[in-house]
Design an enzyme around this catalytic site. Structure first.
Site, PDB file in Angstrom:
ATOM      1  CG  HIS A 179      -1.522  -0.854   1.258  1.00  0.00           C
ATOM      2  ND1 HIS A 179      -2.917  -1.461   1.053  1.00  0.00           N
ATOM      3  CD2 HIS A 179      -0.970  -2.043   2.255  1.00  0.00           C
ATOM      4  CE1 HIS A 179      -3.270  -2.647   1.257  1.00  0.00           C
ATOM      5  NE2 HIS A 179      -2.193  -3.637   2.422  1.00  0.00           N
ATOM      6  CD  GLU A 200       9.239  12.420 -15.493  1.00  0.00           C
ATOM      7  OE1 GLU A 200       7.964  12.696 -14.910  1.00  0.00           O
ATOM      8  OE2 GLU A 200       9.830  13.255 -15.468  1.00  0.00           O
ATOM      9  CB  SER A 202      12.943  22.835 -14.169  1.00  0.00           C
ATOM     10  OG  SER A 202      12.330  23.787 -14.516  1.00  0.00           O
ATOM     11  CE  LYS A 250      11.144  20.519 -11.761  1.00  0.00           C
ATOM     12  NZ  LYS A 250       9.800  19.615 -11.631  1.00  0.00           N
TER      13      LYS A 250
END
Ligand code: ARG
Length: 438
Positions: free
Chosen positions: A134, A268, A255, A261
């Site tokens: 979970h 992804e 970024s 970042k």
């Protein structure tokens, strides 16, 4: 379809050479004619390979293009090649030949990913991290054990590719348009020449079967599902919240406006492209579902879907192997997260029980200690013995060994579990798999 089927020019020409050889061997064409056709086809193949000959985008498809060049080069003789076949069996043949090679390429890429997983798993067979259910910290495991789970998935993927390859290994050539032919062809001769171990037994099925595309695409969809789940973990683990791993900057981007970042773009993209591969699979299944026998032009839609599916899966496998190999684990953070999950609270209660404290009381004391740790931002392993003593005087120094995460992991001795012997057995089994398939 020339725009996308021209990539099968090699298979188309190889298939035609085998067909010409069969026509000669069966005396359907004089053997001198067959030989002249084969020579000219070889010349076309060489010229396409070298770039001396360019594909003509005005042709309807790759089959027409090759025949047109052949006829331009050897005259009317070129028009004899299409005796006792049809583009329907020709395209089915080309696609099988093409995809058989793609299966081998996919398999070797799958092995490369398994090999990266194996290397990282063996470097981290003792690295403790929290195991999750979970997405809640559940029990301590090793990072090696977690990575080996993905190796197991990819071993099954390898097997599924092999299965798809086995059923693809039948030649449709000679089924002709749909019903076979009146010529005395030898389909087995042609199949053997092209490396197939069988022929499609029913001519209607031979020209209208695209199961082999669907099966391969299903295998690709499962590979992508596995890469996507792994990508999701890589994305989470490399986030500031987890900080379990760092991906090499070759696989991340910055970024344009936020200097802090490091975006896990490649992971992804693997996750994102999974949707695209599922789409290819569903597109072909949908195209096929209402088709009456035998060939229908709808089937020309198969190629863009299957090519995109295979290309995309190959691309993601190609990225995943080096991305995993260069990934840096941060064992200190994994350990800290494992400690902060209080996943050894049960072991603490067991310790008290073994010293004679009734379990209900032990459970309560253990819970109070966890609450104390949370309030004081610390973990059970770091509480001093004096603090423990204020809860029960049976606590002694030996408690630290009992609740150490290392002990918790080492005690999971069941087969397949996270204990050291089991993880070693899994590493050995994956190494044996790799050695058997290299
Ligand atoms: N380009 C066609 C395809 O991809 C080849 C077969 C054409 N057959 C036909 N009867 N029109 O399916």
């Amino acid at each position: 379809s020339i725009r996308f089927d021209s990539r099968m020019y090699r298979e188309d020409i190889t298939g035609s050479m085998a067909h010409a050889a069969m026509l000669g061997a069966q005396h359907i064409l004089p053997s001198a004619d067959a030989d002249a056709i084969i020579d000219a086809l070889q010349g076309i193949l060489d010229d396409l390979d070298s770039g001396a000959l360019a594909i003509d985008p005005a042709c309807e498809d790759i089959h027409m293009f090759v025949e047109q060049v052949l006829t331009a080069r050897i005259g009317d003789l070129g028009k004899k090649l299409h005796t006792a076949r049809s583009r329907n069996d020709q395209v089915a043949l080309d696609l099988r030949l093409y995809l058989k090679d793609e299966i081998a390429a996919l398999q070797s890429l799958v092995l490369a990913v398994i090999s990266s997983l194996h290397a990282q798993a063996s470097a981290h067979k003792d690295t403790i991290m929290p195991g999750y259910t979970h997405l809640q910290r559940a029990q301590p495991i090793t990072f090696g054990q977690q990575l080996l789970a993905y190796a197991m998935m990819l071993e099954r993927d390898y097997g599924r590719l092999a299965d798809a390859g086995r059923r693809m290994d039948a030649s449709p050539i000679g089924c002709c348009a749909l019903a076979g032919t009146t010529y005395p062809t030898d389909r087995v001769f042609e199949a053997q020449k092209l490396g197939f171990s069988a022929i499609c037994e029913n001519s209607l099925d031979g020209v209208s079967d695209r199961d082999f595309c669907v099966e391969l695409m299903s295998a690709c969809a499962l590979i992508m599902m596995h890469l996507s789940r792994l990508s999701e973990e890589l994305i989470l683990w490399s986030s500031w919240e987890f900080q379990f791993i760092e991906l090499d900057s070759g696989f991340t981007t910055g970024s344009s406006i936020m200097p802090q970042k490091k975006n896990p773009d490649m992971a992804e993209l693997c996750r994102g492209k999974t949707g695209r591969v599922y789409g290819d699979l569903i597109a072909l299944l949908t195209t096929l579902k209402g088709l009456p026998l035998a060939y229908n032009k709808d089937m020309q839609e198969d190629k863009e879907a299957v090519f995109d599916c295979v290309d995309t899966t190959k691309l993601c496998l190609q990225i995943m192997a080096p991305m995993l190999a260069t990934m840096k684990a941060k064992p200190e953070n994994m350990l800290l997260a494992a400690q902060k999950g209080f996943i050894n609270a049960t072991d603490l209660a067991d310790y008290l029980t073994k010293k004679g404290v009734p379990f209900r009381s032990a459970y309560k004391i253990s819970g109070q200690l966890v609450a104390y740790c949370i309030a004081h931002d610390t973990v059970l392993e770091q509480l001093p013995l004096e603090t423990y003593k204020t809860y029960s005087d049976v606590f002694e120094d030996d408690l630290y060994i009992e609740i150490s995460l290392k002990t918790c992991v080492a005690r999971r001795i069941s087969a397949g579990g996270t204990g050291p012997a089991s993880v070693q057995a899994q590493l050995d089994s994956v190494a044996a798999f790799l050695a058997a398939h290299q």
